[in-house]
Each structure stands twice: as structure tokens, then as C-alpha cells.
Design a protein around this motif. Structure first.
Motif, short mmCIF file in Angstrom:
data_model
loop_
_atom_site.label_atom_id
_atom_site.label_comp_id
_atom_site.label_asym_id
_atom_site.label_seq_id
_atom_site.Cartn_x
_atom_site.Cartn_y
_atom_site.Cartn_z
N LYS A 191 -12.39 -2.82 13.12
CA LYS A 191 -11.00 -3.39 13.14
C LYS A 191 -10.34 -3.54 14.64
O LYS A 191 -9.66 -4.26 14.94
CB LYS A 191 -10.20 -2.50 12.21
N TYR B 246 -16.79 -1.88 0.49
CA TYR B 246 -17.03 -1.80 1.79
C TYR B 246 -17.86 -0.50 2.21
O TYR B 246 -17.76 0.47 1.57
CB TYR B 246 -15.89 -1.91 2.97
N ASP C 167 -3.46 -9.79 7.01
CA ASP C 167 -2.58 -9.47 6.18
C ASP C 167 -2.85 -8.03 5.42
O ASP C 167 -3.72 -7.89 4.78
CB ASP C 167 -2.04 -10.60 5.19
N ASP C 168 -1.73 -7.21 5.72
CA ASP C 168 -1.78 -5.70 5.34
C ASP C 168 -1.13 -5.46 4.17
O ASP C 168 -0.04 -4.63 4.09
CB ASP C 168 -1.37 -5.01 6.34
N HIS C 169 -1.51 -6.26 3.01
CA HIS C 169 -0.86 -5.93 1.82
C HIS C 169 -1.79 -6.19 0.41
O HIS C 169 -2.80 -6.94 0.80
CB HIS C 169 0.60 -6.59 1.32
N PRO D 131 -16.94 -8.18 13.46
CA PRO D 131 -17.50 -7.53 12.36
C PRO D 131 -18.65 -6.50 12.91
O PRO D 131 -19.05 -6.55 14.11
CB PRO D 131 -18.29 -8.69 11.67
N TYR E 93 -24.58 -5.34 9.37
CA TYR E 93 -23.92 -4.74 7.81
C TYR E 93 -25.10 -4.04 7.43
O TYR E 93 -24.94 -3.05 6.71
CB TYR E 93 -23.39 -5.87 7.10
N ALA F 71 -18.91 -7.70 5.74
CA ALA F 71 -18.42 -7.25 7.26
C ALA F 71 -17.02 -7.95 7.77
O ALA F 71 -16.38 -7.34 8.26
CB ALA F 71 -19.69 -7.33 7.97
N LEU F 72 -17.15 -9.22 7.45
CA LEU F 72 -15.90 -10.08 8.05
C LEU F 72 -14.73 -10.02 7.20
O LEU F 72 -13.64 -9.91 7.89
CB LEU F 72 -16.27 -11.58 8.22
N ARG F 73 -14.74 -9.56 6.12
CA ARG F 73 -13.61 -9.93 5.13
C ARG F 73 -12.55 -8.71 5.43
O ARG F 73 -11.45 -8.88 5.26
CB ARG F 73 -13.88 -9.88 3.78
N ILE F 74 -13.19 -7.47 6.01
CA ILE F 74 -12.10 -6.50 6.17
C ILE F 74 -11.33 -6.68 7.60
O ILE F 74 -10.19 -5.97 7.84
CB ILE F 74 -12.77 -5.09 6.73
N LEU F 75 -11.63 -7.75 8.24
CA LEU F 75 -10.94 -8.23 9.32
C LEU F 75 -9.81 -8.93 9.20
O LEU F 75 -8.98 -9.59 10.09
CB LEU F 75 -11.73 -8.71 10.40
N GLN F 76 -9.38 -9.40 7.77
CA GLN F 76 -8.40 -10.15 7.56
C GLN F 76 -7.07 -9.52 7.99
O GLN F 76 -7.00 -8.43 7.75
CB GLN F 76 -8.51 -10.68 5.97
N TYR G 125 0.84 -1.18 0.01
CA TYR G 125 0.03 0.17 -0.10
C TYR G 125 1.05 1.16 -0.09
O TYR G 125 2.01 1.19 0.41
CB TYR G 125 -0.78 0.02 1.27
#
Lengths: 550, 62
Positions: A292, A220, B45-47, A297, A301, B38-43, A71
Motif C-alpha cells: 500500500k 487477501y 477508494d476507502d469505503h 503490488p 503474490y 495482489a493489485l486489487r488492494i491498491l484501489q 468502515y
């Protein structure tokens, strides 16, 4: 800051800086003897410094790494540091303004330090300087993470960030010189307004292009809030600032509208600046950083999407509640009042959604001041949106309007909601961006939390009391039908609350200074995080032997 | 109140843009899997994920 740009990008940055500097030169030459000339010199200096910075990097080695593998966080980092600078400056001005109201001698008898000039420095400093930079920086972070893609461009984010700050500097320095078009939250004159439109269009295009290259089918919900913030603010800004400059070599301009027409346009803008700058954008922050940080979650949503569309379709009609009991037609006032009351539904949906997300994780809220910042922000969001709907009712407004109650309401939103969610997000994101284990000092975060909460509560209670006393004194009649209190009587009654307000603001400012110090020490001194197996590093040796599993 | 002749159409147009965006989102299956979204943003790995347009990176890291 330059090492991640290719030589072509550095040349583009150079060309842009030179063009802006030339415009500065033109303004400085044409506007001699007018505040516009001073503004030209400021622009020339700022753009010239940027050009020199870029010039030194031209010809240096180009980046060799595959840029799409990571990023692009440099603009985010710069934006957060700048936001904290504006926080201390803008809140410091606020404390001074508050102190002037309690002790008018603190003006020190200068023209530039009069209330009418330094108050907009405070409001623009915290709303645009602190809030705006925090929104731009976090939006760069969130759009990349939720799209799983790098920013679409390397010059555009810097243009947006630095261009926006040039607008803020021109605005703040103009107020001190007496340059204003006397529209609340839209004080800057025509050339600053035109510049902001250019910056804002680049921001919108950058956002859309980044979303277009997303590696994730879904957009999102936080992105929708940020996008609404960018798009709606652009249109409001353009319509409200339609004006004819008195001369192309002077700062003064005349609004395209007059009288109540102008007032209606101003509050159509003003209330939606609250709605889309201070609400939608920061809800984007809340919907990303709260789940986060809580590692859960969002509770519903579906509800987050529903409240987004509710805010989009309701908020824009509410502005006329600022003009109850004026020359505005009654039905327009009633329209604004009705939509204001309806707004409670999407507002409380978001506040409730945030709190329900934390339900079952209250031990985290207890232990983690960063998450507590976000929790209390959601509570204040719920409180101030309820208060706002209530105050928009015409009968309530007859008591509250023009009193300090309005000031208290605004600060419950600005300090309790906007600033607390921003500080929470900053504490959540700074260790991640600078690859640190944690913040430099969690004790300072804890101190900041309690200072900010105490400051907000003291401030808001002082203004509630002051405002209601003031409103009641204004409408008290004697038996013979004359007013019972003179204006000076109300000032004497409000004085203790003005002192209390100054104290509350000072506590809040102290917290912001601690935050700036803590972030500085985190960048400088906090231990670096150990590279993890699935964490990308620049060194070959630390790369995991096996690619990270998805 | 001639200003309303400007402000109301502008406001309605903005609402229409919003409505258009909403229908676009419906048509593009944006609301099909809210729980997963809603769940996927909690993964963790930050790349960025490798783009599907660069096949050489796809084999190494996916």
C-alpha cells in the motif's frame, strides 16, 4: 465512541461490563488478603468505568447514517493509541531493566522493583501490550479493507480490544505483586488465562464473520497470516496453561506437567509464540501496508502464499531447539533443529519478497521514512531468521545458549523487525484513519527512524559481543583442567556492553516517545484532508454529485 | 516423555486443520488470479462495496 452503536448494542455492552464487574467483585471478596483480591478490585474498577461510560450513552440518539456505507474504524483508532501508550511504558521498563543489570542499585531496594518482577512487565508490555494491540488494531483495518466490508459487529471489536487490555493490566500488575507461573511469555495466572481464551474466541469469530461478509471473491494473503496468528496462539495458550489452581480464591496454581515434560510444553508454546504472535501476525501487517505504502503490488503474490504455508507447516515443530543438551531425548532435539533450519526457506521468501517489491521504487524508500521503516524491518526479519536457524544448530547452541547472544537475537527480531514494521504501519495508517493530509511532522518521523535504527544496532552489537565473550569465557579451561574464569570475571567483562545496551534501548525509547507525540499532534492539530470526489463524507454538501466510478 | 503423546497429536491436528484450509482455498478458486489479487488492494477508494444482498444500494452506487 458510543454514537455509532444502536441502543440494543449499547445495552449489550452495558450487560457485558456489568457481568465482568460482578466477577471482579467476586474475586475481590473471595481473594481478600491474596493478590487475587487486588486483581478483583482492578477488574471491578475497569469494568465499572466502562459500564458508566456506556450508561451515559443509553437513551442518546441512535446513529441515523447507513452504517454499511463506511468502515468501522473507531476500535482501530483506539487500539493504535493504546498500543503507543504500551510502547512507551513497556520500552521504558526495558530501559530500566537494562540499567539495573549495569547498575544493580537502581532497584532502590524495593520488592516490587526487583529484576524478576519488572522484566516480565517489560516483555509482556512490549509483546502483548504494544505488539498485541497493534496487531488487533491493524487486523481490524486490514480485514475490512481487503474484504471491502464493514466489521461484523459493533460490540465484539470493543470487547476484544478492551478485554485484551484488561488481560494485559492484570498481567502487568500481577508481576509487580509477585504473581507468576514462571513460564516465559505465559506468566499470568489461571484466571487471567481463562479470560484471554474468552477474548480470543470472540476475536476469531469476529474475524471469520467479517471475512464471510466480504464483497471480494479472494481472501487477501495478509488475512491468512492474521488468522494463523489468532488460531495457533489460542491453541498454544490453552495447552501451555493447563494448570490446577491451588484454591479458587487465590492466584497460585500448579502446572499439569512436571520437569522436562513441562519444559517441552513451555517451549512448544514459547517458540510458537515467537512464530505466530511475533512473526505471522506482523507478516500480515507487512503484506498489506508495504505494498500500500509503496503503491506497488507485492513482487510475487504466489511466493507470499507459499511462504505462508511453509511457516504454517514448519514452525510448529521447531520449539525443542530451546532445550538442546537437556534431559529432552536427543531425537526430539534433532527434530527441532532440523525444522529450524528448514524454516529459513519460507522466512527468506517473505523477506526477499518484501525487498523485491521495493526494487524499482528505491527513490520512495529514500524520500519516505515510513516506507524506510518497513524496508529496514524486512531486512531485520531476514537477518534474525537466519540467525535463529543458525543458533538452533546444536553445535552453535552449545556456545550461544544461556548467554546474552540469545538476548541480542531476540531484540534484533523484536526491535528491528516487529517494532519497525509496526511503527511504519502506524505512520501509514494514522493519517488515513483520522482523515489528515500527512503526519503532523515528517521530520519527527525521520528522527524516529534514525533513533530506532541506531538504538537497535547499538543494542544488538552490544549483546553479540557480550554473549560471545561470555560463552567463550565459560568454556575456557586451564592446563590443569579447571575453569579459567569465575562467574564474577564474566560479569566484569560484560559490564561495558550492559552500559551500551542501556544506551541503545534509551535511543529506541526516545524514538517511541517521538512517535506517540507525533501521533497525538496528528490527531489534534494536523490539517484535515480535503474531501475528494470519491471520498465518503458525512456532510451532504460534500458528497460527489456523480457516484464514484468503480 | 509422555508429554509427546499430547503435543505430537495436537501439532499434527493443527497441521491437518491447515491442510484442510489449504484444500478449501484450492476448491474455492483462491489461487486462480494471483496478479489480480495482489493489485486489487491498491484501489484507492476507502469505503466498503455495497453488498449484493441489498438491491436498492446496488443501483445507486454501482
Amino acid at each position: 465512541m458510543m454514537e455509532r452503536l444502536t441502543d440494543a448494542e449499547r445495552q449489550l455492552a452495558m450487560a457485558l461490563s456489568v457481568i465482568v464487574a460482578l466477577f471482579g467483585l467476586l474475586m475481590a471478596a473471595g481473594g481478600r488478603g491474596d493478590p487475587m483480591g487486588t486483581h478483583g478490585a482492578i477488574i471491578l474498577l475497569a469494568a465499572g468505568m466502562t459500564a458508566l461510560l456506556v450508561l451515559r450513552a443509553i437513551g442518546e440518539p441512535e446513529p441515523t447514517e447507513d452504517r454499511t456505507a463506511n468502515y468501522y474504524d473507531d476500535p482501530t483508532k483506539a487500539g493504535l493509541v493504546i498500543a503507543l501508550f504500551w510502547a512507551v511504558a513497556g520500552m521504558g521498563m526495558g530501559v530500566w531493566v537494562a540499567a539495573q543489570l549495569a547498575w544493580p542499585d537502581l532497584r532502590f531496594d524495593a520488592a516490587w522493583s526487583s529484576f524478576g518482577r519488572i522484566r516480565p512487565v517489560h516483555t509482556s508490555g512490549v509483546i502483548f501490550g504494544f505488539g498485541g494491540n497493534a496487531l488487533i488494531a491493524t487486523s481490524f483495518h486490514v480485514m475490512q479493507r481487503t474484504s471491502r466490508a464493514r466489521l461484523a459487529g459493533h460490540v465484539a471489536p470493543w470487547f476484544v480490544l478492551l478485554g485484551f487490555n484488561l488481560f494485559c493490566i492484570v498481567a502487568a500488575s500481577g508481576y509487580l505483586m509477585g504473581v507468576t507461573q514462571s513460564k516465559e511469555y505465559a506468566e499470568p495466572e489461571w484466571y487471567a488465562d481463562i479470560w484471554l481464551v474468552i477474548v480470543w474466541v470472540v476475536y476469531f469469530v469476529l474475524y471469520i464473520r467479517t471475512l464471510a461478509r466480504r464483497n471480494e471473491p479472494h481472501i487477501y494473503v495478509a488475512n491468512w497470516y492474521y488468522l494463523a496468528f489468532i488460531l495457533v496462539v489460542a491453541i498454544l495458550h490453552i495447552v501451555n496453561n493447563l494448570a490446577v489452581p491451588a484454591s479458587l480464591t487465590g492466584a497460585k496454581s500448579y502446572s499439569a506437567f512436571a520437569g522436562v515434560q513441562d519444559a517441552m510444553t513451555q517451549w512448544w508454546y514459547g517458540h510458537n509464540a515467537v512464530a505466530f504472535f511475533l512473526t505471522a501476525g506482523f507478516l500480515g501487517m507487512l503484506y498489506y501496508f508495504l505494498p500500500k505504502r509503496a503503491e506497488r503490488p507485492i513482487y510475487s503474490y504466489r511466493l507470499s502464499i507459499l511462504s505462508f504455508w511453509g511457516i504454517v507447516f514448519f514452525y510448529i515443530w521447531a520449539g525443542s531447539h530451546h532445550l538442546h543438551y537437556t534431559a529432552l531425548p536427543q531425537w526430539v532435539q534433532t527434530l527441532g533443529m532440523t525444522f529450524s533450519v528448514m524454516l529459513l526457506v519460507p522466512s527468506w521468501a517473505s523477506a526477499g519478497n518484501a525487498l523485491m517489491t521495493l526494487n524499482g521504487a528505491w527513490h520512495k524508500v529514500r524520500d519516505d521514512a515510513t516506507l524506510r521503516f518497513m524496508m529496514v524491518a524486512a531486512v531485520f526479519y531476514g537477518l534474525s531468521t537466519f540467525e535463529g536457524s543458525f543458533m538452533a544448530v546444536r553445535a552453535v547452541n552449545s556456545l550461544s545458549h544461556y548467554t546474552d547472544w540469545t538476548v541480542g537475537h531476540v531484540h534484533a527480531g523484536a526491535m528491528g523487525w516487529v517494532a519497525l514494521i509496526t511503527f511504519g504501519s502506524i505512520y501509514a495508517v494514522v493519517p488515513l484513519l483520522w482523515k489528515r493530509e500527512t503526519m503532523y511532522s515528517w521530520k519527527l518521523v525521520e528522527w524516529h527512524f534514525w533513533l530506532a535504527l541506531a538504538g537497535t544496532i547499538i543494542y544488538v552489537f552490544a549483546m553479540w559481543n557480550s554473549g560471545i565473550i561470555q560463552g567463550l569465557m565459560w568454556r575456557t579451561y586451564t592446563e590443569s583442567g579447571t575453569l579459567a574464569y569465575s562467574f564474577t570475571d564474566t560479569l566484569v567483562a560484560m559490564h561495558p556492553y550492559y552500559v551500551a545496551r542501556g544506551c541503545g534501548g534509551a535511543l529506541f525509547l526516545t524514538g517511541a516517545i517521538l512517535a506517540a507525540y507525533n501521533v497525538y499532534m496528528t490527531i489534534r492539530h494536523a490539517p484535515a484532508r480535503q474531501p475528494e470526489r470519491d471520498y465518503p463524507t458525512s456532510s451532504e454538501a460534500a458528497e460527489p454529485a456523480v457516484p464514484a466510478a468503480e | 516423555m509422555t508429554i509427546l503423546l499430547l503435543l505430537i497429536p495436537v501439532t499434527l491436528a493443527m497441521g491437518a486443520v491447515g491442510l484442510g484450509a489449504f484444500f478449501w482455498a484450492m476448491k474455492n478458486n483462491q489461487f486462480d488470479d494471483p496478479d489480480g489479487d495482489a493489485l486489487r488492494i491498491l484501489q484507492a477508494d476507502d469505503h466498503p462495496l455495497p453488498t449484493s444482498t441489498s438491491p436498492d444500494r446496488q443501483e445507486t452506487s454501482r
